[in-house]
Scaffold this motif. Structure first.
Motif, PDB file in Angstrom:
ATOM      1  N   ASP A 237      69.066  26.114  44.486  1.00 32.27           N
ATOM      2  CA  ASP A 237      68.731  25.057  45.442  1.00 32.27           C
ATOM      3  C   ASP A 237      67.633  25.551  46.371  1.00 32.27           C
ATOM      4  O   ASP A 237      67.851  26.447  47.192  1.00 32.27           O
ATOM      5  CB  ASP A 237      69.980  24.674  46.248  1.00 32.27           C
ATOM      6  CG  ASP A 237      69.754  23.414  47.077  1.00 32.27           C
ATOM      7  OD1 ASP A 237      68.756  22.721  46.817  1.00 32.27           O
ATOM      8  OD2 ASP A 237      70.567  23.142  47.972  1.00 32.27           O
ATOM      9  N   GLY A 238      66.448  24.997  46.232  1.00 29.67           N
ATOM     10  CA  GLY A 238      65.339  25.413  47.080  1.00 29.67           C
ATOM     11  C   GLY A 238      64.136  24.514  46.911  1.00 29.67           C
ATOM     12  O   GLY A 238      64.207  23.452  46.276  1.00 29.67           O
ATOM     13  N   ALA A 244      57.755  25.540  51.846  1.00 24.68           N
ATOM     14  CA  ALA A 244      58.924  25.999  52.598  1.00 24.68           C
ATOM     15  C   ALA A 244      58.704  25.892  54.097  1.00 24.68           C
ATOM     16  O   ALA A 244      57.613  26.161  54.611  1.00 24.68           O
ATOM     17  CB  ALA A 244      59.254  27.438  52.222  1.00 24.68           C
ATOM     18  N   PHE A 292      60.167  29.847  44.256  1.00 25.23           N
ATOM     19  CA  PHE A 292      60.964  28.968  45.114  1.00 25.23           C
ATOM     20  C   PHE A 292      61.506  29.729  46.316  1.00 25.23           C
ATOM     21  O   PHE A 292      61.872  30.905  46.219  1.00 25.23           O
ATOM     22  CB  PHE A 292      62.145  28.376  44.330  1.00 25.23           C
ATOM     23  CG  PHE A 292      61.900  26.964  43.860  1.00 25.23           C
ATOM     24  CD1 PHE A 292      60.689  26.609  43.288  1.00 25.23           C
ATOM     25  CD2 PHE A 292      62.879  25.991  43.993  1.00 25.23           C
ATOM     26  CE1 PHE A 292      60.458  25.321  42.858  1.00 25.23           C
ATOM     27  CE2 PHE A 292      62.667  24.697  43.567  1.00 25.23           C
ATOM     28  CZ  PHE A 292      61.453  24.353  42.994  1.00 25.23           C
ATOM     29  N   TYR A 293      61.542  29.010  47.444  1.00 19.17           N
ATOM     30  CA  TYR A 293      62.197  29.525  48.650  1.00 19.17           C
ATOM     31  C   TYR A 293      63.548  28.839  48.737  1.00 19.17           C
ATOM     32  O   TYR A 293      63.642  27.605  48.874  1.00 19.17           O
ATOM     33  CB  TYR A 293      61.353  29.225  49.889  1.00 19.17           C
ATOM     34  CG  TYR A 293      61.939  29.785  51.169  1.00 19.17           C
ATOM     35  CD1 TYR A 293      61.874  31.140  51.449  1.00 19.17           C
ATOM     36  CD2 TYR A 293      62.569  28.949  52.091  1.00 19.17           C
ATOM     37  CE1 TYR A 293      62.407  31.660  52.620  1.00 19.17           C
ATOM     38  CE2 TYR A 293      63.101  29.457  53.267  1.00 19.17           C
ATOM     39  CZ  TYR A 293      63.018  30.812  53.509  1.00 19.17           C
ATOM     40  OH  TYR A 293      63.561  31.331  54.679  1.00 19.17           O
ATOM     41  N   LEU A 294      64.625  29.610  48.615  1.00 17.71           N
ATOM     42  CA  LEU A 294      65.973  29.049  48.575  1.00 17.71           C
ATOM     43  C   LEU A 294      66.499  28.758  49.977  1.00 17.71           C
ATOM     44  O   LEU A 294      66.001  29.280  50.979  1.00 17.71           O
ATOM     45  CB  LEU A 294      66.907  30.003  47.839  1.00 17.71           C
ATOM     46  CG  LEU A 294      66.498  30.373  46.399  1.00 17.71           C
ATOM     47  CD1 LEU A 294      67.575  31.244  45.752  1.00 17.71           C
ATOM     48  CD2 LEU A 294      66.227  29.139  45.572  1.00 17.71           C
ATOM     49  N   ALA A 295      67.526  27.950  50.002  1.00 13.52           N
ATOM     50  CA  ALA A 295      68.092  27.532  51.286  1.00 13.52           C
ATOM     51  C   ALA A 295      68.653  28.703  52.074  1.00 13.52           C
ATOM     52  O   ALA A 295      68.702  28.662  53.315  1.00 13.52           O
ATOM     53  CB  ALA A 295      69.183  26.487  51.046  1.00 13.52           C
ATOM     54  N   ASP A 296      69.069  29.763  51.393  1.00 15.05           N
ATOM     55  CA  ASP A 296      69.641  30.915  52.098  1.00 15.05           C
ATOM     56  C   ASP A 296      68.585  31.962  52.468  1.00 15.05           C
ATOM     57  O   ASP A 296      68.914  33.064  52.895  1.00 15.05           O
ATOM     58  CB  ASP A 296      70.746  31.566  51.253  1.00 15.05           C
ATOM     59  CG  ASP A 296      70.245  31.990  49.876  1.00 15.05           C
ATOM     60  OD1 ASP A 296      69.023  31.938  49.642  1.00 15.05           O
ATOM     61  OD2 ASP A 296      71.082  32.368  49.035  1.00 15.05           O
ATOM     62  N   ARG A 298      66.352  33.483  50.432  1.00 13.56           N
ATOM     63  CA  ARG A 298      65.901  34.346  49.348  1.00 13.56           C
ATOM     64  C   ARG A 298      64.758  33.683  48.570  1.00 13.56           C
ATOM     65  O   ARG A 298      64.487  32.493  48.730  1.00 13.56           O
ATOM     66  CB  ARG A 298      67.061  34.675  48.408  1.00 13.56           C
ATOM     67  CG  ARG A 298      68.195  35.453  49.084  1.00 13.56           C
ATOM     68  CD  ARG A 298      69.317  35.745  48.089  1.00 13.56           C
ATOM     69  NE  ARG A 298      69.932  34.525  47.579  1.00 13.56           N
ATOM     70  CZ  ARG A 298      70.792  34.480  46.568  1.00 13.56           C
ATOM     71  NH1 ARG A 298      71.138  35.608  45.955  1.00 13.56           N
ATOM     72  NH2 ARG A 298      71.305  33.328  46.175  1.00 13.56           N
TER      73      ARG A 298
END
Length: 550
Positions: A237-238, A244, A292-296, A298
């Motif tokens: 998810d990102g 971002a 991708f830049y993930l929601a957490d 990473r």
């Protein structure tokens, strides 16, 4: 002949070529007389590939990874090709999924989103939830794409056979290039290969001395559901990295955002440098949509279908090449390029060094922080191409990977100092090449080698001296490339001997003729003159026929 198989696809290709105005290929396809092969302009080539459809768009994307074959203008134009096509209706995709599953779709998935999140020329991706509650991404092969690719591969190989008859085709080994591209297209039809690449990248990136492995994510593959036409992997998810939003709240200052961007770009550079120079197995398509830049917080690497490989020898040469670029060392660049080359054609080293010197001279007064390293790599490959040096195809993937990575880094963080990022990594790479991953073990091994040498040297020297004093020492020398010189010297010696013989006959005949008192001596003199004339005429004809009169 290419046009004897009048199938609709071939007629469509001909119409597209004619419509876009590629004169050379028009003459080639119609069997007319053609001059030296000429590519269309970059924009025209891009339009032709787009008009031909998704498979040829994929071919254009593969061509964009070959700066050793095409100039920078073509690489830039083809790099903008987007692998986006209209989505296949869910009713057709559902049929494919059901055929690939061992159990009914309703028992395997709790939910499948009928709307795809992405659609490409080979496959499209849907979001789903497994029966156990895990979110996954389903990459499903487009119906009938294998038949379309098989037809287009046959046409590509047919065109390559035609072009291979020209000097251009032989110089650039067009048939082998076409074979390489067709293998790449066929490989994309087997999703188990991409799954294997994904697993290997995840394992390689799970440990590193250069970065925190927990900050890099590669999707986990569900092998129980993955087949050649269905790839099931962990849902990440990102959002694309360039989209971002790094701000956590109003408390974040501009300096905080710069620090976050610097940390992410540093993480990416270190992760890819490890892939390129340590692992020798790298993600070869790090464009903005695959980072991708993930929601957490990473960073994830997506779409591992295109990968490159570098053997240890190539890794070492490329590391030294980076140092030669930093030192603006044209001579070393030329030497390293020849070491990379897999071409048997002779190369004029002085010309190659002058070309590199001319290319690198523009960077003499430039700041190292402003040097675009990927552009320099592209220029090095172009100089090699201009000197007809054929480099391995993985050099194109290497250059394209660096270019994509550097482009994303500069767009994401304009304040990035690439030299500061690269310098410590190059230093550590040279240390690893000198000492390896285990310095103590390397030193011990070296000490053992020195000890063995010290014990064997006196005995070897004694044996050498004994052979010298007993006159039993023999030297076996083998010099290559002297056969032609030997034949030339033999020919010259034979002709010289022949010329001396003819001259002797003429002189003998003249002496006999001047002192001839009888008819018999006059007859002998005439025979000698005739023999000398015939032999001399034969010698002149042989020299003229050899083409070496000058």
């Amino acid at each position: 002949m290419f046009l004897t198989h009048t199938v609709p696809r071939q007629r469509e290709i001909i119409e597209v070529v004619f419509r876009n105005g590629w004169d050379y290929m028009r003459g080639l396809l119609t069997g007319g007389k053609t001059d030296e092969p000429q590519l269309p302009t970059p924009a025209v080539l891009k339009n032709i590939l787009v008009d031909l459809g998704p498979v040829y768009v994929k071919l254009g994307q593969l061509l964009s990874t070959r700066p050793d074959l095409l100039s920078a203008a073509y690489i830039e134009e083809l790099s903008s090709l987007q692998d986006e096509v209209p989505a296949v209706p869910w009713s057709e995709i559902e049929v494919i999924i059901r055929k690939q599953l061992k159990n009914p779709l309703e028992e395997t998935f709790r939910m499948v989103n009928h709307l795809p999140v992405a659609a490409g020329s080979i496959a499209q991706t849907h979001r789903a939830i497994l029966a156990d509650g895990r979110e996954v991404a389903l990459k499903v092969q487009r119906p009938g794409i294998d038949i379309t690719i098989a037809q287009d591969i046959a046409l590509i190989q047919g065109i390559a056979d035609l072009v291979a008859r020209t000097d251009f085709g032989q110089t650039y080994e067009i048939k082998s290039v076409a074979e390489e591209f067709t293998k790449a297209l066929e490989a994309e039809l087997d999703f188990t290969r991409e799954a294997g690449y994904t697993d290997q990248l995840r394992r390689n990136l799970s440990q590193s001395p250069w970065y925190d492995p927990t900050q890099i994510v590669v999707a986990e593959i569900d092998w129980s559901l993955t087949t050649q036409k269905l790839l099931v992997m962990e849902w990440l998810d990102g959002v694309p990295l360039l989209d971002a939003d790094l701000s956590v709240g109003d408390s974040d200052t501009e300096q905080d955002l710069i620090s976050k961007r610097t940390a992410i770009t540093s993480l990416l550079f270190r992760a890819f440098f490890q892939q390129l120079y340590i692992d020798g197995f790298f993600h070869a398509d790090p464009h903005p949509g695959n980072l991708f830049y993930l929601a957490d917080g990473r960073v994830a690497l997506l779409d591992c279908g295109m990968v490159g490989r570098l053997d240890p020898r190539t890794q070492q040469i490329l590391t030294e090449l980076l140092l030669a670029i930093v030192d603006i060392d044209a001579q070393r660049c030329a030497q390293l390029t020849l070491q990379l080359s897999d071409s048997a054609q002779p190369v004029i080293l002085a010309r190659l060094e002058n070309d590199y010197d001319r290319m690198l001279r523009q960077y003499y007064n430039a700041s190292l922080t402003d040097i675009n390293f990927s552009q320099v790599i592209y220029e090095i490959l172009q100089v090699a191409r201009n000197n007809k040096i054929r480099l391995p195809s993985n050099m194109g993937l290497y250059a394209k990977t660096l270019a994509n990575l550097e482009g994303v880094a500069r767009n994401f963080n304009p304040n990035i100092n690439l030299f500061d990022e690269i310098k410590p990594l190059i230093t550590d790479l040279f240390r690893r090449q000198l000492l390896g991953d285990a310095p103590v073990r390397s030193l011990l091994r070296t000490a053992l080698d020195i000890k063995r040498l010290s014990l064997q040297s006196p005995r070897q020297i004694e044996l050498l001296l004994n052979r010298v004093t007993s006159e039993t020492l023999q030297w076996n020398l083998s010099l290559k490339g002297l056969d032609g010189l030997r034949r030339t010297m033999d020919d010259a010696a034979n002709r010289l001997s022949f010329s001396i013989l003819v001259g002797s006959l003429i002189m003998g005949a003249a002496m006999i003729s001047s002192q001839a008192q009888t008819s018999q001596l006059s007859f002998v003199s005439s025979i000698l003159f005739a023999a000398a004339s015939l032999l001399g005429l034969w010698l002149i004809i042989s020299i003229l026929r050899s083409g070496r009169l000058k």
